[in-house]
Design an enzyme around this catalytic site. Sequence first.
Site, PDB file in Angstrom:
ATOM      1  N   HIS A 259       0.818  -1.210   0.000  1.00 38.48           N
ATOM      2  CA  HIS A 259       0.000   0.000   0.000  1.00 38.48           C
ATOM      3  C   HIS A 259       0.855   1.266   0.000  1.00 38.48           C
ATOM      4  O   HIS A 259       0.404   2.312  -0.488  1.00 38.48           O
ATOM      5  CB  HIS A 259      -0.940   0.001   1.203  1.00 38.48           C
ATOM      6  CG  HIS A 259      -2.052  -0.990   1.083  1.00 38.48           C
ATOM      7  ND1 HIS A 259      -2.802  -1.424   2.156  1.00 38.48           N
ATOM      8  CD2 HIS A 259      -2.553  -1.647  -0.004  1.00 38.48           C
ATOM      9  CE1 HIS A 259      -3.714  -2.293   1.741  1.00 38.48           C
ATOM     10  NE2 HIS A 259      -3.571  -2.446   0.431  1.00 38.48           N
ATOM     11  N   HIS A 388      -4.360  -5.305 -11.027  1.00 38.47           N
ATOM     12  CA  HIS A 388      -3.012  -4.880 -10.652  1.00 38.47           C
ATOM     13  C   HIS A 388      -2.005  -5.084 -11.782  1.00 38.47           C
ATOM     14  O   HIS A 388      -1.204  -4.194 -12.089  1.00 38.47           O
ATOM     15  CB  HIS A 388      -2.542  -5.657  -9.421  1.00 38.47           C
ATOM     16  CG  HIS A 388      -3.250  -5.310  -8.153  1.00 38.47           C
ATOM     17  ND1 HIS A 388      -3.026  -4.135  -7.477  1.00 38.47           N
ATOM     18  CD2 HIS A 388      -4.164  -5.995  -7.427  1.00 38.47           C
ATOM     19  CE1 HIS A 388      -3.772  -4.106  -6.377  1.00 38.47           C
ATOM     20  NE2 HIS A 388      -4.481  -5.213  -6.332  1.00 38.47           N
TER      21      HIS A 388
END
Length: 425
Positions: A259, A388
Amino acid sequence: MCPRSAIGTEASSGSWLADPLHRAWLNTEAWRQLDFFRASLRPDGGFDVLNHDGTPRCGGPQELHTTTRLVHAYALGQAFGDTGASAIIDAGMGFLWRAHRDGEHGGYSWSVQDGAAADGSKLAYGHVFVLLAAASAAQVGHPDADRLVADVSRVIDSHFWDEARGLLRDEFRRDWQPFSTYRGMNANMHGAEAMLAAYEATGNPVFLARAGRILDFFLRRIAPAHGWRLPEHYTESWQVDPDYSGNPMFRPAGTTPGHSFELGRLILQHWDLSGRPPGDAVEIARQLVDRALADAWLPDGGFAYTLDTKGGVAIADRYWWPVTEAIGAMATLLKLDPRAADEAWYRRLWTFADARLIDHARGGWFPEIDAAGAPVERQFFGKPDIYHSLQATLLPLLRGASRALEELSGKAAAETARKPAPSAH
């Protein structure tokens, strides 16, 4: 593994971002992913998660993040030149409106099955992905996109957005009764991502301002106070909750270095969209990214999934998505503030992904590997999504840090037309 020279020109003294061989390789890998995940679409307009071999994992509820991420990814694909992407976008937009959307209470159910809500929970995490899907569809001209942007924006305004704090509340029951006081970084991080996309799609400055408030809280207030390691979990009053441990996929204990890569890229995107004003955005991005690289890169390559508060490895499992997000962060830094170490990391990340994570035989990426580097199915089953890994291939092809769909559909389109795979030289 692909021939080494298919990834980039090892001897080049310049950046792989400008290397024609590397760019052709990225182009080919993007097309392979788009082709692999087309099998997600069911005849009824819903989506299946795929097995490693690309066959559908039939049965079970369809989760909101599966639907929305496929819409977003194939909107990127359509801008990239994929004329077949509209089938996925159309199906996903229709499924969001007729199946996930709750006609009685408003908002979007977390999962649905057989025409009804399987889990009617209303989660900020899911709703910001609805906004991301709608914004991306709007940027490629989908006729239902404006309706979806308006509807989900009303829901976020009414229930999730806390104007006093400039952050998102997390979770409600189907009828909008809160069932916890949990507050988390993950939903807010993806909220910032979605709001930046919505700003690009609509030009509404509220989206840019709200994304900035989220980023300010986590990156200018929380991160410096915690050694540039970002706590994931918070109380209702937005105090760090160091003892919280929840769903091991979405809410693991400790910190999640992947993150930090995402947020490092997002603050650069926000800075770029804001006109690159004088300030600390680039330095903040570097602090986050450098800390996560130093803490989480493992001796055999790949990133530990979670760390403790002091940067020690907590869960050493190696997943695909932190590598993809690190690629996006390094590519963005190379465009905006290039340094030799960035280039070294960018090459290291792609070399590892090529050797261990990309399924060269069948397409897609293996979502997790064991200590020996072999694919395993412990946390993830099959190949859960394209979101992703597709972004990892497309972000380096862009000139800048934002306006991704506009750029892909403009000057970059000629470069990203389907081409044969590059050969070794």
